[in-house]
Design a protein around this motif. Structure first.
Motif, mmCIF file in Angstrom:
data_model
loop_
_atom_site.group_PDB
_atom_site.id
_atom_site.type_symbol
_atom_site.label_atom_id
_atom_site.label_comp_id
_atom_site.label_asym_id
_atom_site.label_seq_id
_atom_site.Cartn_x
_atom_site.Cartn_y
_atom_site.Cartn_z
ATOM 1 N N MET A 216 1.437 12.987 -38.359
ATOM 2 C CA MET A 216 0.626 14.032 -37.745
ATOM 3 C C MET A 216 0.930 14.156 -36.247
ATOM 4 O O MET A 216 0.949 15.253 -35.701
ATOM 5 C CB MET A 216 -0.865 13.762 -37.969
ATOM 6 C CG MET A 216 -1.702 15.007 -37.758
ATOM 7 S SD MET A 216 -3.472 14.827 -38.100
ATOM 8 C CE MET A 216 -3.533 13.893 -39.593
ATOM 9 N N ALA A 217 1.200 13.049 -35.605
ATOM 10 C CA ALA A 217 1.574 13.079 -34.188
ATOM 11 C C ALA A 217 2.973 13.680 -34.024
ATOM 12 O O ALA A 217 3.260 14.310 -33.003
ATOM 13 C CB ALA A 217 1.518 11.677 -33.591
ATOM 14 N N GLN A 218 3.842 13.496 -35.014
ATOM 15 C CA GLN A 218 5.166 14.132 -34.973
ATOM 16 C C GLN A 218 5.030 15.649 -35.035
ATOM 17 O O GLN A 218 5.712 16.373 -34.310
ATOM 18 C CB GLN A 218 6.037 13.627 -36.116
ATOM 19 C CG GLN A 218 6.408 12.167 -36.006
ATOM 20 C CD GLN A 218 7.122 11.658 -37.243
ATOM 21 O OE1 GLN A 218 7.567 12.423 -38.083
ATOM 22 N NE2 GLN A 218 7.218 10.335 -37.367
ATOM 23 N N ILE A 219 4.134 16.124 -35.887
ATOM 24 C CA ILE A 219 3.883 17.569 -35.962
ATOM 25 C C ILE A 219 3.321 18.068 -34.633
ATOM 26 O O ILE A 219 3.734 19.111 -34.122
ATOM 27 C CB ILE A 219 2.937 17.897 -37.132
ATOM 28 C CG1 ILE A 219 3.610 17.556 -38.462
ATOM 29 C CG2 ILE A 219 2.511 19.362 -37.104
ATOM 30 C CD1 ILE A 219 2.673 17.574 -39.650
ATOM 31 N N ALA A 220 2.389 17.310 -34.064
ATOM 32 C CA ALA A 220 1.821 17.675 -32.761
ATOM 33 C C ALA A 220 2.924 17.776 -31.714
ATOM 34 O O ALA A 220 2.943 18.718 -30.909
ATOM 35 C CB ALA A 220 0.774 16.642 -32.340
ATOM 36 N N THR A 221 3.846 16.837 -31.737
ATOM 37 C CA THR A 221 4.952 16.845 -30.777
ATOM 38 C C THR A 221 5.786 18.113 -30.930
ATOM 39 O O THR A 221 6.120 18.762 -29.929
ATOM 40 C CB THR A 221 5.836 15.594 -30.961
ATOM 41 O OG1 THR A 221 5.023 14.432 -30.835
ATOM 42 C CG2 THR A 221 6.955 15.553 -29.932
ATOM 43 N N CYS A 222 6.087 18.477 -32.153
ATOM 44 C CA CYS A 222 6.860 19.708 -32.394
ATOM 45 C C CYS A 222 6.113 20.937 -31.886
ATOM 46 O O CYS A 222 6.709 21.825 -31.264
ATOM 47 C CB CYS A 222 7.168 19.858 -33.874
ATOM 48 S SG CYS A 222 8.329 18.631 -34.492
ATOM 49 N N LEU A 223 4.813 20.978 -32.129
ATOM 50 C CA LEU A 223 4.018 22.116 -31.648
ATOM 51 C C LEU A 223 3.997 22.161 -30.122
ATOM 52 O O LEU A 223 4.089 23.243 -29.524
ATOM 53 C CB LEU A 223 2.598 22.049 -32.212
ATOM 54 C CG LEU A 223 2.485 22.257 -33.720
ATOM 55 C CD1 LEU A 223 1.052 22.019 -34.183
ATOM 56 C CD2 LEU A 223 2.950 23.644 -34.115
ATOM 57 N N PHE A 224 3.886 20.997 -29.498
ATOM 58 C CA PHE A 224 3.909 20.947 -28.030
ATOM 59 C C PHE A 224 5.260 21.410 -27.480
ATOM 60 O O PHE A 224 5.306 22.080 -26.446
ATOM 61 C CB PHE A 224 3.592 19.540 -27.519
ATOM 62 C CG PHE A 224 2.135 19.164 -27.563
ATOM 63 C CD1 PHE A 224 1.151 20.015 -27.094
ATOM 64 C CD2 PHE A 224 1.749 17.930 -28.060
ATOM 65 C CE1 PHE A 224 -0.189 19.661 -27.115
ATOM 66 C CE2 PHE A 224 0.416 17.559 -28.091
ATOM 67 C CZ PHE A 224 -0.560 18.424 -27.614
ATOM 68 N N VAL A 225 6.334 21.054 -28.148
ATOM 69 C CA VAL A 225 7.663 21.489 -27.698
ATOM 70 C C VAL A 225 7.764 23.017 -27.770
ATOM 71 O O VAL A 225 8.232 23.668 -26.827
ATOM 72 C CB VAL A 225 8.789 20.817 -28.522
ATOM 73 C CG1 VAL A 225 10.128 21.494 -28.291
ATOM 74 C CG2 VAL A 225 8.871 19.331 -28.187
#
Length: 115
Positions: A56-65
């Motif tokens: 879920m944090a990986q998805i958050a990272t992608c969204l932040f990018v």
């Protein structure tokens, strides 16, 4: 998460300014917002690459990018050319960042409570 939270406060302030008719925020506010968000993103990417982070944090990272790309586009294509910030792009940028922030907070909460 703290850096993203402070950046979000600046984002809310800038959005309020834009919705009230101001074509763009002061440069210092836009730069501070971007700097805090970029610092948070840098730390999150570092954690992902060195220690690993939950999915879920990986998805958050992608969204932040993706949100960061939109923020940089608003800055370079509009703000620095003294053009009004496009509200649809601003809303998309905010939505991506908010969803990423919520996912990150849910991940942190889950890690703190052993889930």
């Amino acid at each position: 998460a703290v850096l993203f939270g402070i950046a979000a406060l600046g984002g809310l302030l800038m959005a309020g300014m834009r919705f009230s008719g101001t074509p763009r925020p002061p440069a210092w506010l836009a730069m501070g917002h971007g700097l805090l968000a970029a610092a948070g993103l840098t730390l999150l990417v570092y954690a992902a690459l060195t220690f690993g982070i939950p999915p879920m944090a990986q998805i958050a990272t992608c969204l932040f990018v993706i949100a960061a790309i939109g923020g940089a586009a608003m800055n370079l294509l509009f703000h620095w050319k003294l053009l009004p910030l496009p509200i649809p792009l601003m809303i998309l940028h905010a939505l991506l960042a908010v969803v990423g922030f919520v996912l990150l907070l849910v991940t942190i909460y889950g890690q703190m409570h052993g889930q």
